[in-house]
Enzyme design. Sequence first.
Site, short mmCIF file in Angstrom:
data_model
loop_
_atom_site.label_atom_id
_atom_site.label_comp_id
_atom_site.label_asym_id
_atom_site.label_seq_id
_atom_site.Cartn_x
_atom_site.Cartn_y
_atom_site.Cartn_z
N GLY A 44 60.91 36.95 -23.12
CA GLY A 44 59.92 36.18 -22.37
C GLY A 44 60.47 34.81 -22.00
O GLY A 44 60.48 34.42 -20.82
N ASP A 241 67.32 39.66 -18.27
CA ASP A 241 66.26 38.66 -18.18
C ASP A 241 66.47 37.75 -16.98
O ASP A 241 65.52 37.37 -16.29
CB ASP A 241 66.22 37.82 -19.46
CG ASP A 241 65.88 38.68 -20.67
OD1 ASP A 241 65.14 39.67 -20.52
OD2 ASP A 241 66.38 38.37 -21.78
O1 RIB Z 1 67.30 40.20 -23.56
C1 RIB Z 1 67.99 39.40 -24.47
C2 RIB Z 1 67.05 38.89 -25.52
O2 RIB Z 1 66.59 39.98 -26.29
C3 RIB Z 1 67.68 37.95 -26.52
O3 RIB Z 1 67.63 36.61 -26.12
C4 RIB Z 1 66.92 38.24 -27.80
O4 RIB Z 1 66.12 37.19 -28.23
C5 RIB Z 1 66.11 39.50 -27.53
O5 RIB Z 1 64.79 39.20 -27.34
#
Ligand code: RIB
Length: 298
Positions: A44, A241
């Site tokens: 997130g 992300d």
């Molecule tokens: O997508 C990577 C993330 O997955 C990391 O930062 C770790 O905290 C996990 O949530």
Amino acid sequence: MSHQPTVTVIGSINMDLAVSTDVMPLQGETVLGNNFATYPGGKGANQAVAAARLEANVNMIGAVGEDIFGKKLLQHLNNENINTSAVHVFDGIPSGTATIILSEQDNRIIVAPGANGLVSPELVQNHKSMIQNSDLILLQLEIPIETISYVASLAYDMGVPVILNPAPYQKLPAALLSQVEFLTPNESEARSLIRDPVLDILREKMIITQGEQGVVIHQNDSDITIPSYKVLPQDTTGAGDTFNGAFATQLAKGKGLKEAIIFANAAAAMSVMKLGAQSGMPTKDEVEQFLQERSEQL
Ligand code: RIB
């Protein structure tokens, strides 16, 4: 000046505990690793930071514990210009952590949810107006599934589009799948989703991220691959992300699907060139310069 969209992320905030090793330990074995470092993370928070660096107004709804990690994580989000007024601090509960092993240009991650597990529908209910006033909502699966379903249904009723990054994968209710605008699985998550009997409603919604192999979308009954940009990776943690944060920002700005994916692919490629999930996340100007340079090389 182009419209600065508002993106609200409801999701996890973790401290990443990362160690690199040349040798992956076998069961019951101890090996000597290389470097250890802590980095702000959580799917997130990572997506929130990616969007904020790309000039979205970002709200974060989530939770940390009242511990040293929680203080640092909250401070870090504030420094990234993210509105943290809806990040709750829970007394007596540890902040979320992710133990990350970096090896062979890839990672293995174990998440201990801590305070992220307390991001309940009741907690989110207090921030309905934040959701209503957003151009787009970004969700992942590191907070309770009831909260994900609650947010998707609320946003759907309010007419606010939702992107769900189904990571880490778990089986999802059909109602939830029908309420989200896009799902952004990686290859293995997509394979699990495809086993779902509601596949027909999913295919057009799936934006499948495949790392170096590019991104696959399904339009007019056929698969289209949008290539990724080749770089030398230092640390792939957070690449997905970065893609999600960038993709959300571009869609919220009103960009078309393919244009948004090309931009997000560039941001994700740039993000893997530094250690830590968020360290390499680029600004808008940096992505534009990268795209310009790559087009000149064609
Ligand atoms: O997508 C990577 C993330 O997955 C990391 O930062 C770790 O905290 C996990 O949530």
